[in-house]
Design an enzyme around this catalytic site. Structure first.
Site, PDB file in Angstrom:
ATOM      1  N   TYR A   1      -1.800  -1.177  10.577  1.00 44.02           N
ATOM      2  CA  TYR A   1      -1.891  -1.331   9.120  1.00 44.02           C
ATOM      3  C   TYR A   1      -0.600  -0.871   8.439  1.00 44.02           C
ATOM      4  CZ  TYR A   1      -3.684  -0.851   4.351  1.00 44.02           C
ATOM      5  OH  TYR A   1      -3.876  -0.958   2.994  1.00 44.02           O
TER       6      TYR A   1
ATOM      7  N   SER B   1       0.850  -1.181   0.000  1.00 48.03           N
ATOM      8  CA  SER B   1       0.000   0.000   0.000  1.00 48.03           C
ATOM      9  C   SER B   1       0.889   1.235   0.000  1.00 48.03           C
ATOM     10  CB  SER B   1      -0.901  -0.007   1.244  1.00 48.03           C
ATOM     11  OG  SER B   1      -1.485   1.259   1.475  1.00 48.03           O
TER      12      SER B   1
END
Length: 256
Positions: free
Chosen positions: A142, A129
């Site tokens: 995350y 990401s």
């Protein structure tokens, strides 16, 4: 130390050459490789990005090995891939359990990286990401996991180069927020929230052209480079201008 500095100075002509080469590649599209008939293993293929990726590789007439923990979802994906003209085999696999991975591997590819290195052929794609390159408040866990994914990709790329396994390619997908429902109500000044189909389209293009780091949008690449060279105070202000927002739970209170 002086010898190291001298060696770096001697590399300046090569740096200029590499810079010009990179600029030239911006205007000359790289030829896409053919993957027809190749075996493609996709984890998490029962939904979202994994499912859309499977559909695109099915259109390219690949042989698909599809893994997911959701039996109904993975069977739906496999059925659609067959309808698109590809051979597809679905397996219920929990990728958090090593025994599941090894058991399914024996039924399918038998070995992954060692076999690729032996044949000097293959392509490994890591899904990370934009949060694997920069931090976002209230997404600590995350971001940490995505930084780990980027680190794995970079270490694997360097090890393959050191072992002269030039035929085994690597790519790392690093998109901005995607409209999958995983993060609630995201927004950013970098542009609209990405749709899964758009991400998969750029992912497939990146794989077929052996792109090492696939940033979506491409402006993220520029921002990650800036973060390494600009002062921390300036980057803190710049991040405020980027204006990343989403619904997060802090303690027991919702923060917008």
């Amino acid at each position: 130390m002086m010898m190291f500095i001298l060696n770096c100075l001697l590399l300046l002509p090569f740096l200029i050459f590499c810079t010009l080469e990179s600029l030239l590649k911006l205007f000359i599209p790289k030829k896409r490789k053919s993957v027809t008939g190749e075996i493609v293993l996709i984890t998490g293929a029962g939904h979202g990005i994994g499912r859309q990726t499977a559909y695109e590789f099915a259109k390219l007439k690949c042989k698909l090995i599809l893994w997911d923990i959701n039996k109904h979802g993975i069977e739906e994906t496999a059925e659609e891939c067959r309808r698109l003209g590809a051979k597809a085999h679905a397996f219920v696999v929990d990728c958090s359990k090593r025994e599941d991975i090894y058991s399914s591997a024996k039924k399918t590819t038998k070995a992954f990286l060692p076999a690729m290195m032996k044949n000097n052929h293959g392509h490994i794609v890591t899904v990370s990401s934009a949060a694997g390159h920069t931090t976002v408040p209230f997404l600590m866990a995350y971001c940490s996991s995505k930084f780990a994914a980027v680190g794995f990709h970079r270490a694997l790329t360097d090890e393959l180069a050191a072992l002269k396994s030039t035929g085994v390619k690597t790519s790392c997908l690093c998109p901005n927020f995607i409209n999958t429902g995983f993060i609630k109500n995201p927004s950013t000044a970098l542009g609209p929230i990405l749709e899964p189909e758009e991400v998969v389209d750029k992912l497939i293009k990146g794989i077929l052209t052996d792109q090492n780091m696939i940033f979506i949008p491409s402006s993220i690449s520029f921002l990650t480079a800036l973060e390494r060279i600009l002062p921390e105070h300036f980057m803190a202000v710049l991040k405020q201008k980027i204006n990343i927002n989403f619904d997060a739970v802090v303690g027991y209170k919702n923060k917008g």
